[in-house]
Design an enzyme around this catalytic site. Structure first.
Site, short mmCIF file in Angstrom:
data_model
loop_
_atom_site.label_atom_id
_atom_site.label_comp_id
_atom_site.label_asym_id
_atom_site.label_seq_id
_atom_site.Cartn_x
_atom_site.Cartn_y
_atom_site.Cartn_z
N LYS A 144 38.66 -31.81 -17.49
CA LYS A 144 37.61 -32.30 -18.39
C LYS A 144 38.01 -32.18 -19.87
O LYS A 144 37.56 -32.99 -20.69
CB LYS A 144 36.30 -31.55 -18.15
CG LYS A 144 35.64 -31.91 -16.82
CD LYS A 144 34.29 -31.23 -16.66
CE LYS A 144 33.67 -31.59 -15.32
NZ LYS A 144 32.29 -31.08 -15.19
N ALA A 164 32.68 -27.06 -18.09
CA ALA A 164 31.26 -27.21 -17.71
C ALA A 164 30.36 -26.41 -18.63
O ALA A 164 29.28 -26.86 -19.01
CB ALA A 164 31.06 -26.77 -16.27
N TYR A 221 27.17 -26.47 -5.90
CA TYR A 221 26.26 -27.10 -4.93
C TYR A 221 26.74 -26.91 -3.50
O TYR A 221 26.03 -27.25 -2.56
CB TYR A 221 26.11 -28.59 -5.24
CG TYR A 221 27.41 -29.36 -5.10
CD1 TYR A 221 27.74 -29.99 -3.90
CD2 TYR A 221 28.33 -29.40 -6.14
CE1 TYR A 221 28.94 -30.67 -3.76
CE2 TYR A 221 29.53 -30.08 -6.00
CZ TYR A 221 29.83 -30.71 -4.81
OH TYR A 221 31.03 -31.36 -4.66
N GLY A 235 30.84 -17.85 -17.63
CA GLY A 235 32.01 -18.71 -17.58
C GLY A 235 32.24 -19.48 -18.86
O GLY A 235 31.29 -19.74 -19.61
#
Length: 243
Positions: A64, A127, A205, A123
């Site tokens: 990312k 993200a 998830y 973290g």
């Protein structure tokens, strides 16, 4: 045939391909196909950009941030966040977007109560950058929890205590700890200080209820996994590719 896809590393488990394949079937969209591009290093993305009729890509761990130098332009959000999860390719121009922030913001808003003023972000990866952006929009202050303290914004897991947990009633796991197949793992926070005032949100998830969420739920916390965030960010990506 219009081509879309996902770039990442070790992505056989991917949500995106299943999501879009199902969407195309249900909505009878026959002129698009969605593929996975599991690449060992980011420079391989240049070959993917050369595929005929490639119109867009999703980007996942660990690329990312690494993909940014390969792009021609960034959206306002992607530039501010410093991470890209969606790429639109138009006339060979590669534009980076971030739809993670949209997905997170719109999935957490219905769960927020008046006492949810401060958040702990577990973290420090790509993200977590999107989560910080969304929390700023929501006027929720935060601390980032990392293994090593590297600036004033960060605290370490060892720093977490009763006072911090009582003040920071939103806890968001942005780390991969607890992802399938290592489902017995969980972030090392003092769960004894979790209460019914807490909202525990896990970007993971798979599994649908991580050990982190289970331990928080046992203390009465409201819990949420990352599936709706993923669905919302995917729909936002589709909108970007097709508008």
């Amino acid at each position: 045939m219009n081509k879309l896809g996902l770039i990442g590393k070790n992505i056989s488990y991917s949500f995106s391909k299943k999501f879009f394949t199902k969407k195309f079937e249900i909505e009878k969209i026959s002129n698009y196909v969605y593929n996975q591009f599991d690449i060992p290093e980011i420079k391989e993305v240049e070959k993917i950009f050369e595929i005929e009729n490639i119109l867009g890509l999703n980007v996942t761990i660990p690329y990312k941030e690494q993909v940014i130098p390969y792009l021609d332009e960034l959206s306002i959000e992607a530039k501010e966040i410093g991470a890209v999860n969606t790429i639109k390719i138009i006339n060979n121009k590669k534009i980076g977007f971030n739809t993670d922030c949209f997905g997170f913001e719109n999935s957490i808003i219905p769960l927020l109560k008046t006492h949810h003023k401060k958040a702990l972000i577990l973290g420090t990866g790509g993200a977590s950058k999107a989560i910080k952006y969304a929390l700023n929009k929501l006027a929720i202050s935060y601390k980032v929890v990392s293994r090593k303290e590297n600036n004033n914004e960060n605290i370490t897991y060892q720093d977490l205590n009763k006072e911090i947990l009582e003040n920071y009633t939103i806890i968001i796991n942005c780390s991969p700890v607890g992802t399938f197949p290592s489902i017995e793992n969980f972030p090392l926070i003092p769960y004894e200080y979790i209460s019914p005032n807490h909202l525990a949100y896990d970007l993971i998830y798979n599994p649908s209820k991580t050990s982190f969420l289970t331990k928080c739920e046992e203390k009465g916390a409201t819990i949420k996994n990352g599936l709706e965030m993923l669905e919302l960010q995917a729909l936002k990506a589709w909108e970007i590719w097709t508008k």
